[in-house]
Design an enzyme around this catalytic site. Structure first.
Site, PDB file in Angstrom:
ATOM      1  N   HIS A 148      90.523  22.105  74.076  1.00 51.41           N
ATOM      2  CA  HIS A 148      89.589  22.816  74.864  1.00 51.41           C
ATOM      3  C   HIS A 148      90.491  23.460  76.181  1.00 51.41           C
ATOM      4  CE1 HIS A 148      85.831  20.794  73.180  1.00 51.41           C
ATOM      5  NE2 HIS A 148      86.051  21.564  72.575  1.00 51.41           N
ATOM      6  N   ARG A 190      86.784  21.757  63.164  1.00 55.48           N
ATOM      7  CA  ARG A 190      85.588  22.509  62.745  1.00 55.48           C
ATOM      8  C   ARG A 190      85.275  22.664  61.282  1.00 55.48           C
ATOM      9  NH1 ARG A 190      87.728  24.649  67.489  1.00 55.48           N
ATOM     10  NH2 ARG A 190      86.414  24.692  69.152  1.00 55.48           N
ATOM     11  N   ARG A 219      82.751  16.356  64.611  1.00 54.48           N
ATOM     12  CA  ARG A 219      83.506  16.892  65.801  1.00 54.48           C
ATOM     13  C   ARG A 219      83.109  16.049  67.039  1.00 54.48           C
ATOM     14  NH1 ARG A 219      87.108  20.252  67.652  1.00 54.48           N
ATOM     15  NH2 ARG A 219      86.884  21.556  69.427  1.00 54.48           N
ATOM     16  N   LYS A 226      89.484  28.910  66.536  1.00 57.80           N
ATOM     17  CA  LYS A 226      88.768  30.120  67.279  1.00 57.80           C
ATOM     18  C   LYS A 226      89.848  30.526  67.949  1.00 57.80           C
ATOM     19  CE  LYS A 226      84.740  29.160  69.303  1.00 57.80           C
ATOM     20  NZ  LYS A 226      83.643  28.497  70.036  1.00 57.80           N
ATOM     21  N   HIS A 230      79.105  19.667  62.575  1.00 57.23           N
ATOM     22  CA  HIS A 230      79.595  19.467  63.846  1.00 57.23           C
ATOM     23  C   HIS A 230      79.298  18.056  64.565  1.00 57.23           C
ATOM     24  CE1 HIS A 230      81.625  22.009  66.617  1.00 57.23           C
ATOM     25  NE2 HIS A 230      80.841  21.700  67.719  1.00 57.23           N
ATOM     26  N   TYR A 235      80.686  17.425  75.213  1.00 53.70           N
ATOM     27  CA  TYR A 235      80.882  16.718  73.735  1.00 53.70           C
ATOM     28  C   TYR A 235      80.507  15.315  73.576  1.00 53.70           C
ATOM     29  CZ  TYR A 235      82.345  20.865  70.941  1.00 53.70           C
ATOM     30  OH  TYR A 235      82.355  21.732  70.268  1.00 53.70           O
TER      31      TYR A 235
END
Length: 312
Positions: A286, A161, A264, A185, A261, A295
């Site tokens: 994830h 990210r 990614r 994150k 983004h 995605y």
């Protein structure tokens, strides 16, 4: 609706709102503060400071009304969920502080956002486009050319990210193993790997940066610097806004609108194409494989070709 007159405002250290926001990363704090401010306005608190609202007095019907208002304004399901989750976060803190009962908390948690999904707005950046981006960076004689090529190479080559790329320091990079230790994150430390060509772009930028140092000056601890007009390399870390600007500016040069983004998304999509969904999940880090599947931004032609193979 909450009766504001019947509830006194709490000091910041005993206010569920401020405690909730303090638990978040700085970038998330800004987002959630905006969301909660808009939610407060919609609940009738336009003229009240956010910290003075007695959030623990919210009732499930208030959140139901908020979701209905968002639906009426055509908000996307994911956006409405963001509002609901923000309020849940504040209510969780209110429960921890014994401001509400567990029964009250469970009732608040039972309220859901708008059901449904929306098609992804992301773009799949093909390899030919990445080559074009590298070419426009190489044609830029300014320091920005080398820096931007390295930024794009890491974003696309690792799937990280933009916030992770901004926070990278030299001591988080293993040039032998071609790996980077990033803080992602949820304050999670992760190892990301990059291809040799991406590290070549990174090394080219770092070598140039070091060549510009005056005698006796030490190298910066971080990877990417802000560069001011006149091609002056500052001793300041690059910002997330600058990453956004790099993506937009270089995208404009190749005739495509690009958001940070998208790199990614394209990384994950390519891994799904060339390997499988489970490998993509591991590389994207994830916890839920459905998040990885979301995605996948392969274009309609790819889906048409898959259907066309179903011959009788």
């Amino acid at each position: 609706m909450i009766d504001l007159s019947s509830t006194e405002s709490s000091p910041s250290n005993s206010n569920p709102l401020t405690v909730y926001l303090a638990r978040l990363a700085p970038s998330s704090q800004l987002t959630m503060r905006y969301v909660l401010q808009d939610a407060a306005d919609r609940l009738g608190f336009e003229d009240v400071n956010l910290e003075d609202i007695p959030w623990h007095g919210l009732q499930p019907d208030d959140v139901v009304a908020l979701v209905a208002a968002l639906r009426a304004d055509n908000y996307a399901p994911n956006t409405s969920s963001l509002y609901v989750n923000a309020i849940r976060g504040v209510m969780n803190e209110a429960w921890r502080m014994s401001l509400i009962s567990q029964e009250h908390l469970l009732k608040m948690r039972s309220v859901k956002g708008i059901a449904g999904t929306r098609l992804s707005q992301g773009r799949n950046l093909k390899r030919t486009l990445i080559h074009e981006l590298m070419e426009v960076c190489a044609a830029d004689p300014r320091p920005q050319g080398l820096r931007d090529a390295a930024v794009i190479a890491l974003l696309y080559g690792t799937g990280m990210r933009k916030s992770e790329s901004v926070d990278l320091d030299l001591n988080q990079v293993d040039f032998t193993e071609r790996s980077l230790c990033v803080t992602a994150k949820g304050n999670k430390q992760l190892i990301k790997y990059a291809p040799a060509w991406a590290f070549a772009k990174l090394n080219a930028w770092l070598e140039f940066r070091r060549s510009e140092l005056k005698e006796g000056e030490s190298d910066d601890a971080f990877l990417f610097n802000r560069i001011r007009r006149g091609s002056h390399i500052t001793r300041e870390r690059i910002t997330k806004h600058a990453i956004y600007y790099i993506a937009r500016q270089r995208g404009t040069q190749v005739g495509v609108k690009i958001m940070p983004h998208d790199f990614r998304r394209s990384f994950i999509t390519r891994v799904i194409e060339e390997h499988d969904l489970s490998i993509a999940q591991k590389l994207a880090h994830h916890s839920n494989i459905q998040t990885t599947a979301n995605y996948d931004v392969r274009d309609d032609n790819e889906r048409r070709r898959a259907v066309d193979r179903f011959d009788l």
